[in-house]
Design an enzyme around this catalytic site. Structure first.
Site, PDB file in Angstrom:
ATOM      1  N   HIS A  29      39.944  43.346  45.818  1.00 21.14           N
ATOM      2  CA  HIS A  29      39.616  43.694  44.427  1.00 21.14           C
ATOM      3  C   HIS A  29      38.344  44.545  44.372  1.00 21.14           C
ATOM      4  CE1 HIS A  29      42.534  41.207  42.158  1.00 21.14           C
ATOM      5  NE2 HIS A  29      42.525  40.488  43.253  1.00 21.14           N
TER       6      HIS A  29
ATOM      7  N   GLU B 126      37.416  46.365  42.097  1.00 18.74           N
ATOM      8  CA  GLU B 126      36.833  46.328  40.738  1.00 18.74           C
ATOM      9  C   GLU B 126      35.895  45.141  40.570  1.00 18.74           C
ATOM     10  OE1 GLU B 126      39.644  45.007  41.459  1.00 18.74           O
ATOM     11  OE2 GLU B 126      40.081  43.343  40.117  1.00 18.74           O
TER      12      GLU B 126
ATOM     13  N   CYS C  32      45.842  44.632  44.501  1.00 22.44           N
ATOM     14  CA  CYS C  32      46.382  43.267  44.595  1.00 22.44           C
ATOM     15  C   CYS C  32      47.846  43.247  44.138  1.00 22.44           C
ATOM     16  CB  CYS C  32      45.505  42.296  43.802  1.00 22.44           C
ATOM     17  SG  CYS C  32      45.819  40.580  44.246  1.00 22.44           S
TER      18      CYS C  32
END
Ligand SMILES: [Mn+2]
Length: 241
Positions: free
Chosen positions: A218, A220, A114
């Site tokens: 994202h 994660e 990002c």
């Protein structure tokens, strides 16, 4: 030897409701730590510091991972701030730019998520669309709030012969939580993933001997429910070199 993934940290100041004191924390979202750990790597959070410390920090790690967060200061790509620009953190920009330069000097790979991808683009001469509303062609819901970020909401198409193509299918669904998009691509990079509205979702390149991969989504947040997002961390830990 276990590979050490250095995650550039952020800072946040908050008032503790118990004692009303203000505390400033150095942190990274725990999901980065979990994703790296689950992939068999050793996560090391690099607290935001001074550019002079970049060499010693990069000495410690095998891969530099730039996390999400604030918008990149538009003065770094020669634009005035638009009214829809989000929060900035100039000190973080400066420190992370020093980490990027040092990682390249030490020929170590760099991944960005990002904001991390956006900063990599800006670091080498690219520009940003400061808010998605400024480009009418970007019609997808790239800010998927309040949909949980563990849920993949829009498709992207991956270029063959890319790092991403080594662990992702040609089309894959990803989550989306960005109000900006990469505009002009910095010369060392190519776009290796786009959303269906054309938004840049990944950039890649090699600078000197450093492999660079940036993704706009994202992983994660997604890895708990999307196996393809865990592959991102596995790739960083096992093969990104
Ligand atoms: Mn998106």
């Amino acid at each position: 030897m276990i590979r050490k993934i250095g995650i550039a940290g952020n800072e946040r100041t908050a008032v503790n409701p118990e004692d009303q004191n203000e505390y400033t924390f150095s942190y990274t979202p725990k999901e980065f730590v979990e994703g790296v750990t689950k992939a068999g790597g050793l996560p090391i959070i690099l607290p935001l510091g001074q550019p002079e410390q970049a060499k010693d920090y990069i000495d410690l790690i095998d891969v530099l991972l730039l996390a999400g967060g604030q918008d990149v200061d538009p003065s770094l790509y020669d634009q005035d701030p638009h009214e829809k620009l989000g929060d900035l953190f100039k000190q973080r920009d400066t420190f992370e730019l020093a980490l990027i330069q040092e990682a390249i000097r030490q020929k170590k790979p760099i991944a960005g998520v990002c904001r991390g991808m956006q900063l990599l683009n800006v670091a080498f001469g690219g520009t940003m669309i400061q808010d998605l509303s400024l480009d009418p062609s970007l019609t997808l819901a790239h800010v998927q709030s309040p949909v949980p970020l563990t849920k993949a909401t829009h498709e992207i198409t991956i270029e063959p012969n890319s790092y991403l193509a080594e662990f992702l299918p040609e089309t894959v669904a990803v989550n989306s939580y960005h109000h900006q998009a990469v505009d002009q691509i910095a010369p060392p990079f190519t776009v290796t993933a786009r959303a269906t509205d054309g938004a840049v979702e990944a950039i890649e390149g090699v600078i000197d001997s450093s492999c660079i991969l940036g993704v706009q989504w994202h992983p994660e947040q997604g890895f708990k429910t999307n196996p393809t997002d865990q592959e991102f961390f596995t790739y960083l830990v096992e093969r990104f070199n």
